[in-house]
Design a protein around this motif. Structure first.
Motif, PDB file in Angstrom:
ATOM      1  N   GLN A 163      98.152  -2.085 -27.694  1.00  0.00           N
ATOM      2  CA  GLN A 163      98.868  -3.085 -28.485  1.00  0.00           C
ATOM      3  C   GLN A 163      99.406  -4.133 -27.541  1.00  0.00           C
ATOM      4  O   GLN A 163      99.886  -3.824 -26.453  1.00  0.00           O
ATOM      5  CB  GLN A 163     100.041  -2.432 -29.231  1.00  0.00           C
TER       6      GLN A 163
ATOM      7  N   LYS B 252      96.900  -5.065 -32.405  1.00  0.00           N
ATOM      8  CA  LYS B 252      96.068  -4.050 -31.747  1.00  0.00           C
ATOM      9  C   LYS B 252      94.817  -4.732 -31.241  1.00  0.00           C
ATOM     10  O   LYS B 252      94.177  -5.482 -31.974  1.00  0.00           O
ATOM     11  CB  LYS B 252      95.665  -2.957 -32.750  1.00  0.00           C
TER      12      LYS B 252
ATOM     13  N   ARG C 183     102.824  -8.651 -32.812  1.00  0.00           N
ATOM     14  CA  ARG C 183     102.187  -7.463 -32.259  1.00  0.00           C
ATOM     15  C   ARG C 183     100.787  -7.340 -32.845  1.00  0.00           C
ATOM     16  O   ARG C 183     100.592  -7.550 -34.022  1.00  0.00           O
ATOM     17  CB  ARG C 183     103.000  -6.209 -32.572  1.00  0.00           C
TER      18      ARG C 183
ATOM     19  N   ILE D 203     101.509  -0.152 -24.949  1.00  0.00           N
ATOM     20  CA  ILE D 203     101.965  -1.481 -25.375  1.00  0.00           C
ATOM     21  C   ILE D 203     102.155  -2.354 -24.141  1.00  0.00           C
ATOM     22  O   ILE D 203     102.813  -1.942 -23.182  1.00  0.00           O
ATOM     23  CB  ILE D 203     103.300  -1.399 -26.158  1.00  0.00           C
TER      24      ILE D 203
END
Length: 197
Positions: A61, A52, A50, A12
């Motif tokens: 992400q 992907k 958020r 992330i």
């Protein structure tokens, strides 16, 4: 082998949008997230997104925090800055004041992060309004050079360079994480000792 790969936690990258109110932070974020341009957007308190994405062949992400430009959120902003791994600092090319405000935002980020190598892009938004430009490209590039950061002009309306700024920042974040993580576990130093009787 493929099972072990599936178990790996997803990478992330935490991106924080900063800049004065009305420079287009939300418009840029929404264009990146949903491919849509929102003309009239209610002033943001702070929204988190958020998504992907595939970054150079790797699925990661991106976590985007769209902060409020209003000054009354300054105390909360410090907390946001602490959590961020990279920053898109926006100003509007049609507004000199928003360009001047980038100095304060950068100083606040550096104060909170205590790290002047933090991934950071200076972004001149509203590039589609060339006829209303107040901040010259040279002026913005000069500031970016002083700060040793990239400068990119975007338009949330035409989608110009929208993906570029997010992907460029994620690459910088990724490279910084790689540079800061130990390549090999440190070898334990073993000292041989002999016991004397």
């Amino acid at each position: 082998m493929s099972k072990a790969k599936a178990q790996q936690p997803q990478v992330i990258h935490k991106v924080i949008m900063v800049g004065s109110g009305g420079v287009g932070k939300s418009a840029l974020t929404l264009q990146f997230m949903y491919d849509e341009f929102v003309e009239d957007y209610e002033p943001t308190k702070a929204d988190s997104y958020r998504k992907k994405v595939v970054l150079d062949g790797e699925e990661v992400q991106i976590d985007i925090l769209d902060t409020a430009g209003q000054e009354e959120y300054a105390a909360i902003r410090d907390n946001y800055f602490r959590s961020g791994e990279g920053f898109l600092c926006l100003f509007s090319i049609t507004e000199q004041e928003s360009f001047q405000a980038t100095v304060d935002f950068r100083e606040q980020i550096l104060r909170v992060k205590n790290d002047d190598t933090i991934p950071f892009l200076l972004v001149g938004n509203k590039a589609d309004l060339e006829d209303k430009r107040y901040v010259s490209v040279d002026e913005a590039q000069e500031r970016a050079k002083q700060w040793n950061v990239p400068y990119v002009e975007t338009s949330a309306k035409t989608r110009a360079n929208v993906d570029k700024v997010f992907y460029d920042l994620m690459r910088t974040i990724r490279d910084k994480k790689a540079a800061n993580s130990p390549k090999d576990p440190p070898k334990e130093h073993t000292t041989k000792c002999c016991v004397l009787m």
